[in-house]
Design an enzyme around this catalytic site. Structure first.
Site, mmCIF file in Angstrom:
data_model
loop_
_atom_site.group_PDB
_atom_site.id
_atom_site.type_symbol
_atom_site.label_atom_id
_atom_site.label_comp_id
_atom_site.label_asym_id
_atom_site.label_seq_id
_atom_site.Cartn_x
_atom_site.Cartn_y
_atom_site.Cartn_z
ATOM 1 N N SER A 1 -24.373 -4.333 82.166
ATOM 2 C CA SER A 1 -23.655 -4.472 83.439
ATOM 3 C C SER A 1 -24.171 -5.611 84.302
ATOM 4 C CB SER A 1 -23.719 -3.164 84.232
ATOM 5 O OG SER A 1 -25.022 -2.933 84.734
ATOM 6 N N LYS B 1 -28.315 -3.138 90.101
ATOM 7 C CA LYS B 1 -27.169 -3.912 90.572
ATOM 8 C C LYS B 1 -27.640 -4.990 91.553
ATOM 9 C CE LYS B 1 -24.516 -1.063 88.342
ATOM 10 N NZ LYS B 1 -23.883 -1.484 87.075
#
Length: 233
Positions: free
Chosen positions: A38, A92
């Site tokens: 990701s 993230k």
């Protein structure tokens, strides 16, 4: 009882070391395994990243209880998040600060009405992209530059959203792999109490596609601008 005393006498040094190491990893610094792509191309699957647990808050070990706020999270930080919404530890990039108005139109980011700038990034395909071709770009915004990945074949259904206003005490996070990241577009805003630390370097990396052999070129790589620096070599 005698066995316990004997065990303590013989192994108390090891027990003390393990306790202090666990305490250190809980409150000061840790390393986390990255199991997904990701954050491609910045972080690769199989990377073990070093996390500064005192980047933002000093916490009671083994808890989310903050004793003191040390620094405010900044836009562009790569953050580890112990997410109650995702029921998982996420990695993230921080995009939206409290009070920011954030929107995205076909993977083009807008923050407070200002459009991010994008430049193509010439780099070799990262692991896993042979069967899933992608384009790489450098995203410039607010003095921050980082690489991101956009899929050629499978654009995200959430490549357009907002505008949304980031609430007080919360943050909007996105993955650098914009078309394959479960982030704030799926889990909403993340409260500061769930921000566990800032990822700064790759400690070491094992390649899951090659029987977990070491990737020596990833050893000690700094995550700030890592993919951009790699592409420029």
């Amino acid at each position: 009882m005698r066995l316990l005393k004997r065990f303590w006498r013989e192994y108390r040094g090891l027990i003390a070391f393990l306790f202090l190491m666990t305490l250190f990893r809980s409150a000061i610094a840790d390393w986390n395994v990255v199991p997904t792509g990701s954050m491609l191309p910045t972080i690769r699957e199989g990377d073990r990243i070093l996390v500064d647990k005192m980047a933002y808050d000093l916490r009671v070990p083994f808890t989310h209880i903050a004793i003191a706020h040390l620094h405010d999270p900044k836009r562009g930080d790569i953050v580890t998040i112990d997410s109650s919404a995702a029921h998982d530890l996420l990695v993230k990039r921080l995009i939206g600060l409290p009070g920011d108005v954030v929107a995205m139109r076909d993977n083009v980011l807008y923050v407070n009405g200002r459009k991010a700038d994008y430049q193509p990034l010439a780099m070799s395909p990262v692991e896993g992209d042979a069967n899933s071709p992608a384009d790489y770009y450098v995203e410039h915004f607010d003095g921050i530059s980082h690489a991101l990945r956009l899929s050629e074949l499978a654009p995200s259904p959430r490549s357009t959203f907002g505008p949304v206003t980031v609430p007080a005490g919360e943050y909007l996070m996105l993955g650098d792999n914009r078309d394959d990241s479960a982030d704030s577009r799926y889990f909403g805003f993340f409260p500061r109490s769930e921000l566990m630390g800032r990822a700064r370097r790759v400690a070491y990396s094992l390649d899951p596609d090659r029987h977990y052999l070491p990737r020596f070129d990833r050893l000690g790589v700094a995550l700030d601008g890592a993919a951009i620096a790699s592409a420029s070599r």
